[in-house]
Design a protein around this motif. Structure first.
Motif, PDB file in Angstrom:
ATOM      1  N   VAL A   1     -24.827 -44.839 -16.556  1.00 53.21           N
ATOM      2  CA  VAL A   1     -23.461 -44.726 -16.060  1.00 53.21           C
ATOM      3  C   VAL A   1     -23.486 -43.799 -14.846  1.00 53.21           C
ATOM      4  N   SER A   2     -22.330 -43.549 -14.259  1.00 53.93           N
ATOM      5  CA  SER A   2     -22.262 -42.744 -13.039  1.00 53.93           C
ATOM      6  C   SER A   2     -21.279 -41.594 -13.208  1.00 53.93           C
ATOM      7  N   GLU A   3     -21.270 -40.721 -12.218  1.00 52.69           N
ATOM      8  CA  GLU A   3     -20.283 -39.633 -12.214  1.00 52.69           C
ATOM      9  C   GLU A   3     -18.865 -40.194 -12.176  1.00 52.69           C
ATOM     10  N   ARG A   4     -18.671 -41.298 -11.455  1.00 50.87           N
ATOM     11  CA  ARG A   4     -17.356 -41.938 -11.420  1.00 50.87           C
ATOM     12  C   ARG A   4     -16.958 -42.399 -12.820  1.00 50.87           C
ATOM     13  N   THR A   5     -17.929 -42.954 -13.569  1.00 45.31           N
ATOM     14  CA  THR A   5     -17.644 -43.376 -14.938  1.00 45.31           C
ATOM     15  C   THR A   5     -17.196 -42.189 -15.775  1.00 45.31           C
ATOM     16  N   ARG A   6     -17.885 -41.058 -15.632  1.00 44.55           N
ATOM     17  CA  ARG A   6     -17.506 -39.864 -16.394  1.00 44.55           C
ATOM     18  C   ARG A   6     -16.053 -39.493 -16.125  1.00 44.55           C
ATOM     19  N   ALA A   7     -15.673 -39.464 -14.859  1.00 39.67           N
ATOM     20  CA  ALA A   7     -14.303 -39.092 -14.505  1.00 39.67           C
ATOM     21  C   ALA A   7     -13.298 -40.082 -15.085  1.00 39.67           C
ATOM     22  N   ASP A   8     -13.596 -41.375 -14.992  1.00 39.69           N
ATOM     23  CA  ASP A   8     -12.676 -42.386 -15.502  1.00 39.69           C
ATOM     24  C   ASP A   8     -12.577 -42.332 -17.026  1.00 39.69           C
TER      25      ASP A   8
ATOM     26  N   ALA B   1     -10.482 -39.345 -18.060  1.00 38.94           N
ATOM     27  CA  ALA B   1      -9.060 -39.585 -17.801  1.00 38.94           C
ATOM     28  C   ALA B   1      -8.477 -40.561 -18.816  1.00 38.94           C
ATOM     29  N   GLU B   2      -9.190 -41.661 -19.085  1.00 41.89           N
ATOM     30  CA  GLU B   2      -8.686 -42.679 -20.009  1.00 41.89           C
ATOM     31  C   GLU B   2      -8.566 -42.146 -21.421  1.00 41.89           C
ATOM     32  N   TYR B   3      -9.514 -41.300 -21.832  1.00 38.34           N
ATOM     33  CA  TYR B   3      -9.517 -40.766 -23.203  1.00 38.34           C
ATOM     34  C   TYR B   3      -8.944 -39.351 -23.273  1.00 38.34           C
ATOM     35  N   GLU B   4      -8.260 -38.949 -22.198  1.00 37.87           N
ATOM     36  CA  GLU B   4      -7.564 -37.666 -22.147  1.00 37.87           C
ATOM     37  C   GLU B   4      -8.468 -36.512 -22.559  1.00 37.87           C
TER      38      GLU B   4
END
Length: 288
Positions: free
Chosen positions: A116-123, A126-129
């Motif tokens: 996965v990527s750093e972008r995935t981590r951020a998303d 955010a999605e899972y609060e």
């Protein structure tokens, strides 16, 4: 704000939302069965689409197909509690994900491994609060290799493995009687395991497969449904780019010069930003 649409007599969609990387979800409702296309990136994403279908009086979903394993398409699977169809690679990868304890440490390791990527981590956060322990990954339970057809009663969904740069397990879904082709993310560049890239041969082979369907409507998971004419007008630019890369290889200046000429833009005109970006992806794909 979530946006929903009935794009044909039998097809209902929840449009993509880019804030937390929610892809488009679809339901294809035949006379005897309803097929979902992708499960969503979370329980909340899946639940929002299910509530919409209930409000519209759509037959309750009977089964689901996953276009590929990426989290935004598959992590909502557990919310549906349905038989799930997936290509063998998709099932294998999700089996591994299902055995993980989801937390920051797990994400750090997966980022280091290029899964996965750093972008995935951020998303995801955010999605899972911020509570990654809420992630529940389920395995698909109907596995195929190359093709599988699903009869929904008056509608046939042809599911086909196509692979590609974005994800090696990518599949497309053609709703034959509706002339509608769901592409998932198959035509997108790679996003994990290094710089984003397109491999020219893979990209052109995928385009040949897509064009062969002659679909009236084409649907990409992070875009809007498009007519055949609009889709072809857009994607043909990328086809021309890929063919210039085949001709000139890593000579990016020559690639862009001849692409401008083919697009009749003039020697001093700049290319659209998205084509400049894609040219970089194709250059990355040339590196060994």
């Amino acid at each position: 704000m979530s946006e929903f649409e009935r794009i044909s007599e039998h097809i209902y969609v929840m449009h993509a939302e880019h804030g937390t990387d929610r892809p488009l979800l679809a339901a294809v409702a035949g006379s005897s069965r309803t097929l979902l296309i992708d499960g969503g990136n979370s329980s909340a994403h899946a639940a929002a689409f299910r509530e919409y279908l209930e409000r519209e009086g759509v037959r309750a979903p009977d089964m689901m197909v996953l276009t590929h394993h990426h989290w935004d398409h598959s992590f909502g699977l557990a919310e549906w509690s349905l038989p799930a169809i997936a290509q063998r690679r998709t099932a294998d990868i999700l089996r591994g994900f299902a055995g993980l304890e989801w937390n920051e440490g797990t994400l750090e390791r997966l980022i280091a491994e290029g899964v996965v990527s750093e972008r995935t981590r951020a998303d995801m956060l955010a999605e899972y609060e911020g509570d990654l322990s809420r992630i529940r990954v389920e395995e698909p339970n109907i596995v195929f290799e190359r093709f599988i057809d699903v009869d929904l009663g008056g509608l046939t969904c042809e599911i086909r493995y196509v692979g590609g740069d974005h994800s090696e397990d990518s599949c497309i879904v053609y709703v034959k009687e509706e002339g509608t082709l769901f592409l998932g993310d198959a035509l997108a560049p790679s996003v994990y395991g290094g710089p984003m890239k397109y491999t020219t041969g893979k990209f052109l082979a995928l385009l040949d497969t897509v064009f062969a369907y002659g679909a009236d409507v084409l649907v990409e998971s992070h875009g809007r449904p498009a007519s055949r004419e609009a889709f072809y007008d857009d994607v043909r630019r990328y086809e021309l780019l890929a063919r210039q890369v085949l001709r000139h290889g890593s000579d990016k200046e020559a690639v862009l010069r001849d692409l401008r000429a083919e697009l009749e833009l003039g020697e001093d005109a700049g290319l659209p930003e998205e084509l400049e970006e894609a040219a970089g992806y194709f250059m990355n794909g040339l590196e060994k």
